[in-house]
Enzyme design. Structure first.
Site, PDB file in Angstrom:
ATOM      1  N   ARG A  95       0.832  -1.230   0.000  1.00  0.00           N
ATOM      2  CA  ARG A  95       0.000   0.000   0.000  1.00  0.00           C
ATOM      3  C   ARG A  95       0.858   1.269   0.000  1.00  0.00           C
ATOM      4  O   ARG A  95       0.533   2.251   0.651  1.00  0.00           O
ATOM      5  CB  ARG A  95      -0.961   0.026   1.205  1.00  0.00           C
ATOM      6  CG  ARG A  95      -1.948  -1.124   1.280  1.00  0.00           C
ATOM      7  CD  ARG A  95      -2.989  -1.078   0.175  1.00  0.00           C
ATOM      8  NE  ARG A  95      -3.781  -2.295   0.199  1.00  0.00           N
ATOM      9  CZ  ARG A  95      -3.419  -3.428  -0.401  1.00  0.00           C
ATOM     10  NH1 ARG A  95      -2.293  -3.488  -1.089  1.00  0.00           N
ATOM     11  NH2 ARG A  95      -4.181  -4.489  -0.341  1.00  0.00           N
TER      12      ARG A  95
ATOM     13  N   SER B 245     -11.478   0.445   2.485  1.00  0.00           N
ATOM     14  CA  SER B 245     -10.731   0.146   3.718  1.00  0.00           C
ATOM     15  C   SER B 245     -10.105   1.427   4.266  1.00  0.00           C
ATOM     16  O   SER B 245      -9.334   2.077   3.565  1.00  0.00           O
ATOM     17  CB  SER B 245      -9.608  -0.853   3.440  1.00  0.00           C
ATOM     18  OG  SER B 245     -10.153  -2.034   2.928  1.00  0.00           O
TER      19      SER B 245
ATOM     20  N   GLU C 210      -5.426   4.221   5.621  1.00  0.00           N
ATOM     21  CA  GLU C 210      -5.161   4.017   4.186  1.00  0.00           C
ATOM     22  C   GLU C 210      -5.408   5.284   3.375  1.00  0.00           C
ATOM     23  O   GLU C 210      -4.612   5.639   2.522  1.00  0.00           O
ATOM     24  CB  GLU C 210      -6.012   2.860   3.642  1.00  0.00           C
ATOM     25  CG  GLU C 210      -5.255   1.564   3.608  1.00  0.00           C
ATOM     26  CD  GLU C 210      -5.801   0.559   2.607  1.00  0.00           C
ATOM     27  OE1 GLU C 210      -6.271   0.966   1.528  1.00  0.00           O
ATOM     28  OE2 GLU C 210      -5.765  -0.633   2.914  1.00  0.00           O
TER      29      GLU C 210
END
Length: 336
Positions: free
Chosen positions: A165, A236, A332
C-alpha cells in the site's frame, strides 16, 4: 484556455461525500494542462492536489488551494508479442472500466482487482491490492509530470518503489503527477487463486476462466462491501498491520482465534477488521458517521458528515486498538 471553477462543493467529487468545498478547481485532460497550471503566474504558488474519483482521500476542512481533477483518458495496446500485451491507460480512466476491458479481451493480470473504486492513475499511488494480487505486479512503466522540473518523465517499475500500500508517489505526493500507466498483461496468464474465499467459491470448476474469477470476486465484494451510492465510504480505512513473530505469539496465547498471514519467516499480517471488531466498533454510529455493520474496516457517512467527524471516529478506533492490542493502526486514505 484554462477554465477555473471557484468555491466548488467536494461532495460529488469524493466517494465518502464529506461536506467540504474547494476554493478552486480545474480539469486536467492532457499533459499540457498540467504544464499550464504549474507555470501560471496566477496559480503557480497556489497549493494543489490531484483528484481522481476521490475514493481514497478525506478532506477534513475546506481546501484553500486548487483541485486538479484528473481526466486524461484512453486505453490502447501499444505492443503485443502474442503472449505479453502492453496496455497504456490514461490516469483519468475509471479502474473498474479498465478491469472489465481486460477481462473482455482475455488479458490476465488485473482480474483479481475487480471493483476497486478509483482511477487508473490512483492505483499505483496506493499500490492497490486484493485477493492475492497487487497492481505493482503488472505495472511496466508510468509517465509522470514532475512538478519541480515542469516536465514529463517515464519511470520503470523499480523507480516507483512499490511496497505494501505504498509507492514513490505516496511518499512524494506533491512532486509526481501520474498521467499514463502502462500495464504488462498476459494472454495465457496463470490465475492467482491463493485467496481462501476465492478457492472455496471456485472449487467446483476444474480450470476457472478469467470471467469466472472476475465474476466471483465481484460476488464476494458485493456481499461484504457497501455501495458508495447508498453508504458513502472510502473502502478500507485502515491498513492491515504487520507484526513480528514475538508479538504474534503473545497475541496467539491471549486470543487463540486471532487470524494471521505469514509474510516472511519473522513477519505476520493481521486483519485490521478483526482487531476493530474485537474492540466492539462494528456497526457503531458516531455523530453523522459510523462503522459499516458488515465490515469493520469501512467507515460510512450516514448523514452529511464533515471530514473532521470521520477523522475523529477513525482516531478513536485507532486509540482503542492501540489500548487493547498495543498495535498502532495506519490510515489508508490520504488525509488532507
Amino acid at each position: 484556455i484554462m477554465k477555473i471553477l471557484e468555491n466548488v462543493s467536494l461532495q460529488n467529487f469524493s466517494t465518502i461525500k464529506a461536506n467540504q468545498s474547494a476554493k478552486f478547481m480545474t480539469r486536467i485532460s492532457k499533459l499540457n494542462d498540467l504544464k499550464n497550471v504549474y507555470s501560471s503566474d496566477l496559480l503557480g504558488n497556489t497549493k494543489k492536489i490531484v483528484l481522481g474519483m476521490g475514493s481514497n482521500i478525506l478532506f477534513t476542512s475546506d481546501y484553500s488551494g486548487i483541485i486538479l481533477l484528473m481526466e486524461i483518458k484512453g486505453i490502447k495496446i501499444i505492443s503485443d508479442n502474442g503472449s505479453d500485451i502492453f496496455l497504456q491507460v490514461g490516469a483519468g480512466e475509471i479502474w473498474e472500466d479498465l478491469v472489465e476491458y481486460a477481462v473482455s479481451q482475455n488479458l490476465y493480470g488485473i482480474e483479481n482487482l475487480a471493483m476497486i473504486p478509483g482511477t487508473a492513475g490512483a492505483a499505483p499511488v496506493q499500490n492497490i491490492g486484493a485477493y492475492g494480487m497487487e497492481v505493482k505486479n503488472v505495472i511496466h512503466e508510468i509517465e509522470v509530470f514532475d512538478t519541480k522540473n515542469l516536465k514529463s518523465l517515464t519511470l520503470n517499475n523499480k523507480d516507483c518503489k512499490f511496497s505494501y500500500r505504498n509507492s514513490l508517489f505516496k511518499q512524494n505526493p506533491q512532486q509526481y503527477i501520474i498521467c499514463n500507466v502502462t500495464l504488462k498483461l498476459k494472454r495465457d496468464g496463470i490465475p492467482v487463486l491463493t485467496y481462501k474465499a476465492l478457492q472455496e467459491h471456485l472449487s467446483d470448476l476444474k480450470s476457472p476462466s478469467i470471467k469466472d474469477i472476475y465474476n466471483t470476486i465481484c460476488e464476494i465484494r458485493n456481499s461484504k462491501l457497501p455501495d458508495p451510492e447508498i453508504f458513502p465510504n472510502l473502502g478500507s480505512f485502515f491498513k492491515n498491520p504487520e507484526i513480528d513473530i514475538e508479538i504474534a505469539d503473545k497475541l496467539k496465547n491471549i486470543y487463540p482465534d486471532i487470524p494471521f498471514f505469514r509474510i516472511t519467516s519473522n513477519l505476520f499480517r493481521i486483519p485490521a477488521a478483526w482487531l476493530i471488531d474485537k474492540c466492539g466498533w462494528k456497526g457503531k454510529k458516531y455523530n453523522n458517521c459510523g462503522v459499516y455493520s458488515k465490515h469493520a474496516l469501512i467507515l460510512v457517512n450516514h448523514c452529511n458528515a464533515k471530514g473532521n467527524e470521520i477523522l475523529d471516529l477513525a482516531e478513536q478506533i485507532k486509540a482503542s486498538v492501540s489500548q487493547k492490542f498495543n498495535i498502532i493502526l495506519e490510515f489508508e486514505p490520504h488525509i488532507v
